[in-house]
Enzyme design. Structure first.
Site, PDB file in Angstrom:
ATOM      1  N   HIS A  52       0.841  -1.204   0.000  1.00  9.91           N
ATOM      2  CA  HIS A  52       0.000   0.000   0.000  1.00  9.91           C
ATOM      3  C   HIS A  52       0.874   1.251   0.000  1.00  9.91           C
ATOM      4  O   HIS A  52       1.780   1.376   0.817  1.00  9.91           O
ATOM      5  CB  HIS A  52      -0.905   0.025   1.240  1.00  9.91           C
ATOM      6  CG  HIS A  52      -2.064  -0.901   1.138  1.00  9.91           C
ATOM      7  ND1 HIS A  52      -3.129  -0.862   1.995  1.00  9.91           N
ATOM      8  CD2 HIS A  52      -2.336  -1.905   0.262  1.00  9.91           C
ATOM      9  CE1 HIS A  52      -4.014  -1.787   1.655  1.00  9.91           C
ATOM     10  NE2 HIS A  52      -3.544  -2.449   0.611  1.00  9.91           N
ATOM     11  N   TYR A  70      -8.981   5.315   7.845  1.00 11.38           N
ATOM     12  CA  TYR A  70      -9.065   5.692   9.264  1.00 11.38           C
ATOM     13  C   TYR A  70     -10.100   6.817   9.338  1.00 11.38           C
ATOM     14  O   TYR A  70      -9.882   7.885   8.749  1.00 11.38           O
ATOM     15  CB  TYR A  70      -7.720   6.212   9.770  1.00 11.38           C
ATOM     16  CG  TYR A  70      -6.661   5.146   9.958  1.00 11.38           C
ATOM     17  CD1 TYR A  70      -5.921   4.658   8.885  1.00 11.38           C
ATOM     18  CD2 TYR A  70      -6.378   4.641  11.235  1.00 11.38           C
ATOM     19  CE1 TYR A  70      -4.940   3.689   9.073  1.00 11.38           C
ATOM     20  CE2 TYR A  70      -5.389   3.671  11.431  1.00 11.38           C
ATOM     21  CZ  TYR A  70      -4.683   3.203  10.344  1.00 11.38           C
ATOM     22  OH  TYR A  70      -3.711   2.249  10.534  1.00 11.38           O
ATOM     23  N   PRO A 123      -3.340   0.021  18.991  1.00 13.61           N
ATOM     24  CA  PRO A 123      -3.119  -0.409  17.601  1.00 13.61           C
ATOM     25  C   PRO A 123      -3.320   0.674  16.536  1.00 13.61           C
ATOM     26  O   PRO A 123      -3.028   0.438  15.362  1.00 13.61           O
ATOM     27  CB  PRO A 123      -4.134  -1.544  17.413  1.00 13.61           C
ATOM     28  CG  PRO A 123      -5.147  -1.359  18.480  1.00 13.61           C
ATOM     29  CD  PRO A 123      -4.488  -0.663  19.615  1.00 13.61           C
ATOM     30  N   LYS A 174       1.810  -0.213  15.097  1.00 21.24           N
ATOM     31  CA  LYS A 174       3.231  -0.283  15.443  1.00 21.24           C
ATOM     32  C   LYS A 174       3.662  -1.496  16.265  1.00 21.24           C
ATOM     33  O   LYS A 174       4.862  -1.814  16.320  1.00 21.24           O
ATOM     34  CB  LYS A 174       3.638   0.975  16.242  1.00 21.24           C
ATOM     35  CG  LYS A 174       3.696   2.221  15.408  1.00 21.24           C
ATOM     36  CD  LYS A 174       4.847   2.151  14.418  1.00 21.24           C
ATOM     37  CE  LYS A 174       4.748   3.200  13.357  1.00 21.24           C
ATOM     38  NZ  LYS A 174       5.046   2.762  12.028  1.00 21.24           N
ATOM     39  N   TYR A 222       4.364   6.501  10.083  1.00 19.47           N
ATOM     40  CA  TYR A 222       3.518   5.346   9.775  1.00 19.47           C
ATOM     41  C   TYR A 222       4.279   4.350   8.901  1.00 19.47           C
ATOM     42  O   TYR A 222       4.260   3.141   9.152  1.00 19.47           O
ATOM     43  CB  TYR A 222       2.233   5.802   9.070  1.00 19.47           C
ATOM     44  CG  TYR A 222       1.163   4.729   8.996  1.00 19.47           C
ATOM     45  CD1 TYR A 222       0.041   4.783   9.813  1.00 19.47           C
ATOM     46  CD2 TYR A 222       1.267   3.659   8.104  1.00 19.47           C
ATOM     47  CE1 TYR A 222      -0.939   3.805   9.756  1.00 19.47           C
ATOM     48  CE2 TYR A 222       0.293   2.668   8.042  1.00 19.47           C
ATOM     49  CZ  TYR A 222      -0.801   2.754   8.867  1.00 19.47           C
ATOM     50  OH  TYR A 222      -1.768   1.777   8.818  1.00 19.47           O
TER      51      TYR A 222
HETATM   52  P1  RFL Z   1       2.858 -11.898  21.572  1.00 21.35           P
HETATM   53  O1  RFL Z   1       2.423 -12.026  20.161  1.00 21.35           O
HETATM   54  O2  RFL Z   1       1.848 -11.524  22.588  1.00 21.35           O
HETATM   55  O3  RFL Z   1       3.534 -13.275  21.977  1.00 21.35           O
HETATM   56  C1  RFL Z   1       3.870 -13.593  23.306  1.00 21.35           C
HETATM   57  C2  RFL Z   1       3.833 -15.087  23.465  1.00 21.35           C
HETATM   58  O4  RFL Z   1       4.258 -15.445  24.771  1.00 21.35           O
HETATM   59  C3  RFL Z   1       3.436 -16.498  25.236  1.00 21.35           C
HETATM   60  N1  RFL Z   1       3.490 -16.565  26.699  1.00 21.35           N
HETATM   61  C4  RFL Z   1       4.201 -17.493  27.385  1.00 21.35           C
HETATM   62  N2  RFL Z   1       4.987 -18.495  26.983  1.00 21.35           N
HETATM   63  C5  RFL Z   1       5.564 -19.285  27.922  1.00 21.35           C
HETATM   64  N3  RFL Z   1       5.367 -19.096  29.260  1.00 21.35           N
HETATM   65  C6  RFL Z   1       4.577 -18.104  29.717  1.00 21.35           C
HETATM   66  N4  RFL Z   1       4.372 -17.928  31.028  1.00 21.35           N
HETATM   67  C7  RFL Z   1       3.965 -17.237  28.758  1.00 21.35           C
HETATM   68  N5  RFL Z   1       3.129 -16.173  28.855  1.00 21.35           N
HETATM   69  C8  RFL Z   1       2.869 -15.771  27.603  1.00 21.35           C
HETATM   70  C9  RFL Z   1       2.072 -16.135  24.697  1.00 21.35           C
HETATM   71  O5  RFL Z   1       1.179 -17.255  24.651  1.00 21.35           O
HETATM   72  C10 RFL Z   1       2.425 -15.628  23.309  1.00 21.35           C
HETATM   73  O6  RFL Z   1       2.423 -16.650  22.333  1.00 21.35           O
HETATM   74  O7  RFL Z   1       4.050 -10.855  21.715  1.00 21.35           O
HETATM   75  P2  RFL Z   1       5.224 -10.481  20.670  1.00 21.35           P
HETATM   76  O8  RFL Z   1       5.834 -11.724  20.074  1.00 21.35           O
HETATM   77  O9  RFL Z   1       6.070  -9.527  21.374  1.00 21.35           O
HETATM   78  O10 RFL Z   1       4.470  -9.767  19.450  1.00 21.35           O
HETATM   79  C11 RFL Z   1       3.791  -8.559  19.630  1.00 21.35           C
HETATM   80  C12 RFL Z   1       2.608  -8.462  18.679  1.00 21.35           C
HETATM   81  O11 RFL Z   1       1.851  -9.639  18.759  1.00 21.35           O
HETATM   82  C13 RFL Z   1       1.718  -7.256  18.992  1.00 21.35           C
HETATM   83  O12 RFL Z   1       2.503  -6.124  19.299  1.00 21.35           O
HETATM   84  C14 RFL Z   1       0.820  -6.880  17.792  1.00 21.35           C
HETATM   85  O13 RFL Z   1      -0.116  -7.885  17.527  1.00 21.35           O
HETATM   86  C15 RFL Z   1       0.083  -5.556  18.085  1.00 21.35           C
HETATM   87  N6  RFL Z   1      -0.876  -5.184  17.042  1.00 21.35           N
HETATM   88  C16 RFL Z   1      -0.464  -4.576  15.858  1.00 21.35           C
HETATM   89  N7  RFL Z   1       0.839  -4.350  15.621  1.00 21.35           N
HETATM   90  C17 RFL Z   1       1.249  -3.834  14.430  1.00 21.35           C
HETATM   91  O14 RFL Z   1       2.451  -3.649  14.232  1.00 21.35           O
HETATM   92  N8  RFL Z   1       0.368  -3.521  13.414  1.00 21.35           N
HETATM   93  C18 RFL Z   1      -0.956  -3.715  13.580  1.00 21.35           C
HETATM   94  O15 RFL Z   1      -1.694  -3.477  12.642  1.00 21.35           O
HETATM   95  C19 RFL Z   1      -1.432  -4.226  14.839  1.00 21.35           C
HETATM   96  N9  RFL Z   1      -2.719  -4.460  15.026  1.00 21.35           N
HETATM   97  C20 RFL Z   1      -2.225  -5.489  17.202  1.00 21.35           C
HETATM   98  C21 RFL Z   1      -3.118  -5.108  16.166  1.00 21.35           C
HETATM   99  C22 RFL Z   1      -2.669  -6.163  18.343  1.00 21.35           C
HETATM  100  C23 RFL Z   1      -3.986  -6.466  18.459  1.00 21.35           C
HETATM  101  N10 RFL Z   1      -4.365  -7.162  19.637  1.00 21.35           N
HETATM  102  C24 RFL Z   1      -5.209  -8.283  19.674  1.00 21.35           C
HETATM  103  C25 RFL Z   1      -3.678  -6.908  20.886  1.00 21.35           C
HETATM  104  C26 RFL Z   1      -4.451  -5.408  16.269  1.00 21.35           C
HETATM  105  C27 RFL Z   1      -4.884  -6.085  17.407  1.00 21.35           C
HETATM  106  C28 RFL Z   1      -6.336  -6.388  17.429  1.00 21.35           C
HETATM  107  C1  PHB Z   2      -5.264  -4.531  11.066  1.00 19.67           C
HETATM  108  O1  PHB Z   2      -5.414  -4.770   9.852  1.00 19.67           O
HETATM  109  O2  PHB Z   2      -5.488  -5.399  11.922  1.00 19.67           O
HETATM  110  C2  PHB Z   2      -4.861  -3.187  11.511  1.00 19.67           C
HETATM  111  C3  PHB Z   2      -4.473  -2.248  10.559  1.00 19.67           C
HETATM  112  C4  PHB Z   2      -4.079  -0.989  10.962  1.00 19.67           C
HETATM  113  C5  PHB Z   2      -4.096  -0.661  12.306  1.00 19.67           C
HETATM  114  C6  PHB Z   2      -4.473  -1.607  13.251  1.00 19.67           C
HETATM  115  C7  PHB Z   2      -4.855  -2.872  12.855  1.00 19.67           C
HETATM  116  O3  PHB Z   2      -3.746   0.604  12.680  1.00 19.67           O
END
Ligand code: RFL
Ligand code: PHB
Length: 389
Positions: free
Chosen positions: A72, A199, A292, A296, A382
């Protein structure tokens, strides 16, 4: 068991760190509380910055991303009666990639499996010990119920914000903010109604139109943090999305389809410092959480391990701890930049406060879309800043 680096957590930060360490000739064992299926199917982030994609390509993880990911060149900012494109490629000469975290997680699992990596899924009772000695260890109970002990040179907490490693940094300082709203996230089997993410600011609350592929769309609606998911029927969700995203007779219109998944996500900012305590290092959500809105979180997790892998390699293979000693400060510079950007996007786009706040938000949106200087600041953050700031 014994390894060089014990990694707690098999999310994107843990699995990518293990992959990068192997390329540096450093051995690791990954411990994960959940099952492999659970980890591979969690619906989360969707946007990768260009520097994240560059890193993934350099380490052999870019093939499927390039085939199936969507490049994009910008985003759309909308508010009632207005739609403006922010053209990242024109403003900062780089774009972003839409590629679900689920897909990246599957690529990581496959690459680690092909390399014969030991990943212990479904462990419990994970506990980190002796981080102030040069023989730290992690104790846990394996999937078969057997108590185990993993001795290592270094432990890395990649266990997200609820895992045990952040609390093991006993001299830590934390900063945080809980926002007075949450997101209702929706995954639907419908062709996206837009080529780029929208957005939208709206008097009834923020809405975001994102996507996963040519047939799957992802949406978010601002709701209250104590919202009852049961109160949101599919019809109510589609009506709110259409209204907030600016569906108009004769104008832009929203395609609807079957909703596959819906959930409510709280929104907060959180930073822990330092990201190192003796021989324990923190990476990804274990060290910091962003709302989110700026897309980032996943990118910060990738950037952390991009800095940490060479630092651990220099420390463990050459006895040079220079990069490891500066890891926390270098990573935190980027963490605070992304924390500020995510907070700024969140506060500009979500309905909060009174009419004065709304007027300020609309003024800011007009400036960010009408002024090249305003748009460039948004685009630069971004689309992503270089790994080292
Ligand atoms: P994770 O993915 O949470 O993984 C951590 C892992 O540790 C495990 N764990 C354990 N394992 C062993 N022993 C224990 N005691 C443990 N306790 C926990 C967990 O089960 C898990 O598997 O962290 P990590 O690897 O640092 O990754 C971070 C990302 O997952 C997170 O920052 C992103 O998903 C955030 N986020 C977004 N980030 C972006 O860059 N772009 C996006 O568009 C974006 N959209 C989002 C998001 C996060 C969202 N949610 C659900 C929080 C959209 C959503 C909806
Ligand atoms: C997503 O596609 O899950 C998404 C995209 C942009 C954001 C947050 C989440 O800022």
């Amino acid at each position: 068991m014994r390894t060089q680096v014990a990694i707690v957590g098999a999310g994107p930060s843990g699995m990518l760190l293990s992959h990068l360490l192997e390329r540096e000739g450093v051995e690791s064992v990954v411990l994960e509380a959940r099952s492999e299926d659970y980890v591979a199917s969690r619906v989360r982030a969707g946007v990768l910055e260009s520097s994240s994609v560059d890193l993934l390509r350099q380490v052999g993880l870019g093939d499927r991303l390039e085939r199936e990911g969507l490049h994009h060149g910008g985003i759309v900012l909308a508010w009632p009666g207005e739609r403006h494109r922010v053209d990242f490629v024109d403003l900062v000469e780089r774009g972003v990639w839409v590629y679900g975290q689920t897909e990246l997680q599957k690529d990581l699992i496959q690459a680690r499996r092909a390399a014969g990596q030991q990943v212990e899924y479904e462990v419990s009772g994970t506990s980190i010990h002796d981080v102030h000695t040069d023989r730290p260890l992690v104790s846990f109970v394996d999937a078969a119920g057997v108590a185990q002990r993993l001795d290592a040179d270094v432990v890395v907490g990649c266990d997200g914000s609820h895992g045990p490693s952040p609390a093991a940094v006993t001299d830590r300082r934390t900063w945080g903010r809980t926002y007075p709203f949450a997101w209702l996230g929706v995954l639907a089997d419908v062709e996206p109604s837009t080529d780029e993410l929208i957005y939208a600011w709206h008097p009834e609350g923020f809405a975001l139109h994102s996507m996963r592929s040519e047939t799957v769309s992802r949406f978010y609606l601002q709701v209250s943090p104590d919202e009852d998911l049961a109160a949101w029927s599919d019809d109510r969700i589609w009506a709110a999305l259409a209204a907030r995203l600016g569906d108009e007779p004769g104008g832009w219109s929203l395609r609807t389809g079957p909703i596959r998944e819906k959930s409510i996500l709280p929104m907060r900012s959180h930073v822990t410092a330092p990201l190192r305590h003796g021989r324990l290092f923190l990476a990804g959500d274990a060290g910091h959480v962003v709302p989110p809105t700026g897309a980032k979180g996943l990118n910060l997790a990738i950037a952390d391990v991009g800095l940490l892998a060479p630092a651990l390699s220099a420390m463990l293979r050459r006895g040079d701890s220079g990069l490891a000693d500066t890891y926390s400060d270098r990573a935190l510079r980027r963490v605070w930049r992304c924390t500020q950007f995510s907070w700024w996007m969140t506060m500009m786009l979500h309905r909060h406060g009174d009419d004065f706040d709304a007027a300020l938000q609309l003024s800011q949106l007009r400036w960010v879309t009408a002024s090249r200087a305003g748009a460039q600041g948004l685009a630069e953050n971004y689309a992503g800043l270089p790994l080292e700031l």
